[in-house]
Scaffold this motif. Sequence first.
Motif, PDB file in Angstrom:
ATOM      1  N   ASP A  35     108.994  88.429  -3.978  1.00 61.72           N
ATOM      2  CA  ASP A  35     107.596  87.387  -4.209  1.00 61.72           C
ATOM      3  C   ASP A  35     107.664  86.845  -2.929  1.00 61.72           C
ATOM      4  N   SER A  37     105.639  84.749  -1.550  1.00 65.69           N
ATOM      5  CA  SER A  37     104.576  83.498  -1.474  1.00 65.69           C
ATOM      6  C   SER A  37     105.152  82.705  -0.224  1.00 65.69           C
ATOM      7  N   VAL A 211     103.882  88.063 -11.971  1.00 62.68           N
ATOM      8  CA  VAL A 211     105.297  87.710 -11.828  1.00 62.68           C
ATOM      9  C   VAL A 211     105.648  86.676 -13.127  1.00 62.68           C
ATOM     10  N   ARG A 213     107.446  82.953 -13.515  1.00 58.33           N
ATOM     11  CA  ARG A 213     107.713  81.907 -13.009  1.00 58.33           C
ATOM     12  C   ARG A 213     107.841  80.767 -14.075  1.00 58.33           C
ATOM     13  N   ALA A 220     101.037  86.387  -7.821  1.00 55.72           N
ATOM     14  CA  ALA A 220     101.996  86.033  -6.985  1.00 55.72           C
ATOM     15  C   ALA A 220     101.768  87.496  -5.684  1.00 55.72           C
ATOM     16  N   VAL A 222     103.069  90.234  -3.901  1.00 54.08           N
ATOM     17  CA  VAL A 222     104.647  91.069  -3.965  1.00 54.08           C
ATOM     18  C   VAL A 222     104.805  92.130  -3.245  1.00 54.08           C
ATOM     19  N   GLU A 251     112.610  85.299  -0.171  1.00 51.47           N
ATOM     20  CA  GLU A 251     111.895  84.294  -1.275  1.00 51.47           C
ATOM     21  C   GLU A 251     112.208  82.853  -1.288  1.00 51.47           C
TER      22      GLU A 251
END
Length: 253
Positions: A35, A37, A211, A213, A220, A222, A251
Amino acid sequence: MTDEGGQLPRQRRHTLFFLEAVRDFAPVFLDTEVDMSRVLAHRAAAAEREGVRYAVSAYVLRAAGRVLAAHPDANAAIQGGPRRPRVAHYPFVNGKLALDRTLEGRRVVLGTVVPDLQDAELSVVQKHIDRVRDGDPEVLEDFEGIRRLHRLPWAEGRRAFRQAAGSLASRPHLTGTFSVTSLGHRAVDSFHSVGGTTTTFGVGRILDRPVVRDGQIVIAPVLRLSLAFDHRAIDGAEAADVLTEVKEVLESA
């Protein structure tokens, strides 16, 4: 019309010499999803605040450098057959990054080694990448060895490459203690590559994917990150630890 009798362009000699030198490699392949992000948020903030655009490969180099410093067997190099293998462990972590460049009019792969990644800051890693990516490979000192190799007769160049690659002392400065190669700038989700080091990370493109969470499915960015490891040097359990820890560092960026 096909050129059946043509010779291989001399600009690609180093690639063939390299592929011959890594034939003893015993590859096993792993992959995971990361991920990205936080990496992309940090990247956007740095671009706005500092005017710097960090490459995804810079984050991977930095993360892997820190992880491999804690895994000395994965940061080692092995040489020789099953009768008399030799292993070298290094007190530093050097990462080789493969670059798509043009040398003497020919599109080739050139590798640059980013040193001391066990404690290098991200800005230092990016400056190295920028210098080599934006510089002229015809004059950059980093590629003088490759240019000199191309000028030698085939047999002499092959012998010189094998001698250099065969030295456990010089190898980490020529090919790194680990490798990173990226095709994420194209429509490549994932791939596996053998970089001639105990571990090689393959970086694909970043795509929005579902994903989980906190028990919820969200979308997200990826990254599919692969790891090729030399089974002669380490086993799958440690390789899995390395890949998992790199994922965790990225991450939590």
